[in-house]
Design a protein around this motif. Structure first.
Motif, short mmCIF file in Angstrom:
data_model
loop_
_atom_site.label_atom_id
_atom_site.label_comp_id
_atom_site.label_asym_id
_atom_site.label_seq_id
_atom_site.Cartn_x
_atom_site.Cartn_y
_atom_site.Cartn_z
N GLU A 1 -41.91 53.72 21.07
CA GLU A 1 -42.62 53.14 19.92
C GLU A 1 -42.18 53.76 18.59
O GLU A 1 -42.05 53.06 17.58
N ARG A 2 -41.96 55.08 18.59
CA ARG A 2 -41.72 55.79 17.33
C ARG A 2 -40.27 56.18 17.09
O ARG A 2 -39.86 56.38 15.94
N HIS A 3 -39.49 56.35 18.17
CA HIS A 3 -38.17 56.96 18.01
C HIS A 3 -37.03 56.16 18.64
O HIS A 3 -35.94 56.69 18.86
N LEU B 1 -44.45 56.79 23.56
CA LEU B 1 -44.31 57.16 22.15
C LEU B 1 -42.84 57.25 21.74
O LEU B 1 -42.49 56.91 20.60
N THR C 1 -45.63 60.20 26.78
CA THR C 1 -44.49 60.61 25.96
C THR C 1 -43.42 59.53 25.93
O THR C 1 -42.86 59.21 24.87
N GLU D 1 -42.03 66.44 15.17
CA GLU D 1 -42.01 65.20 15.96
C GLU D 1 -42.13 65.50 17.46
O GLU D 1 -42.80 64.77 18.19
N LEU E 1 -45.69 64.87 20.64
CA LEU E 1 -45.64 64.18 21.94
C LEU E 1 -46.61 64.84 22.92
O LEU E 1 -46.77 66.06 22.91
N PRO F 1 -36.59 63.12 19.51
CA PRO F 1 -36.49 63.58 18.12
C PRO F 1 -35.96 65.01 18.03
O PRO F 1 -36.07 65.78 18.98
#
Length: 210
Positions: A98-100, A95, A92, A110, A114, A105
């Motif tokens: 990498e994503r947020h 991620l 988690t 979103e 996770l 989120p």
């Protein structure tokens, strides 16, 4: 159960506890997310004991990622399913970075993307960290909703949808906390404390215990 009775239930719960919140200890949305992840099939007491040691060392996605799965296990090994949880927490964190941009989120989709985050965890984070009127249904809320007649359902999703439909809007933000605390301390599974219950006269349970 009619609407007037439901409203009175929440008025009484509100009067007894005007500002309810989770018993998990946290200071940021990220700390709350990690605490809720760790709390599955574990007590809040055991999670708090672990995070009191963990968060001063690592309380950001990057810090936990740097700690690593093996390092994290040292802090959470007394919590149930700790090996799986350590894996999910580290995934988690990766991620989130990498994503947020390292931030938690604020949408269900979103959050549920996770690792280890299901609908209940997402609802807790959305409600408690971000003030959204979601209702996370755990075993306590499922039991209270069915036993009292407040929002009966065959599974947690049915109960959640029923609660969202019947709980007056003014109580939706705090309903999750009131119901979970009521189930944890009063409307207990094996022997409900009906004699101590502030909503006993409104409850439709037929096998009350005094």
């Amino acid at each position: 159960m009619n609407a007037a009775k439901r409203r009175e239930i929440f008025l009484r719960l509100q009067a007894a506890n005007p500002h309810p919140t989770t018993e998990l200890e946290y200071r940021t949305p990220f700390e709350l997310l990690i605490a809720v992840l760790l709390s599955a099939q574990a007590t809040d007491v055991s999670v708090n004991a672990a995070t009191r040691q963990l968060f001063p060392i690592a309380n950001t996605p990057q810090a936990l990622l740097d700690l690593g799965e093996a390092g994290l296990r040292v802090y959470i090994q007394r919590i149930g399913l700790y090996q799986t949880k350590a894996k999910h927490v580290i995934q988690t964190c990766r991620l989130l970075l990498e994503r947020h941009g390292g931030e938690v989120p604020q949408t269900r989709e979103e959050l549920e993307a996770l690792p280890g985050v299901g609908r209940k965890t997402a609802n807790v984070v959305l409600n408690t960290a971000f003030g959204q009127p979601t209702i996370a249904v755990d075993t306590h809320i499922f039991r209270v909703s069915n036993r009292t007649g407040l929002a009966p359902g065959k599974n947690v999703l049915e109960v959640e949808n029923r609660l969202l439909k019947v709980v007056p809007d003014e109580f939706k933000h705090d309903a999750h906390h009131w119901l979970i605390l009521h189930g944890r301390y009063i409307c207990q599974a094996r022997k409900p404390k009906c004699g101590e219950c502030i909503i006993e006269s409104l409850c439709e349970y037929k096998e009350k215990v005094f």
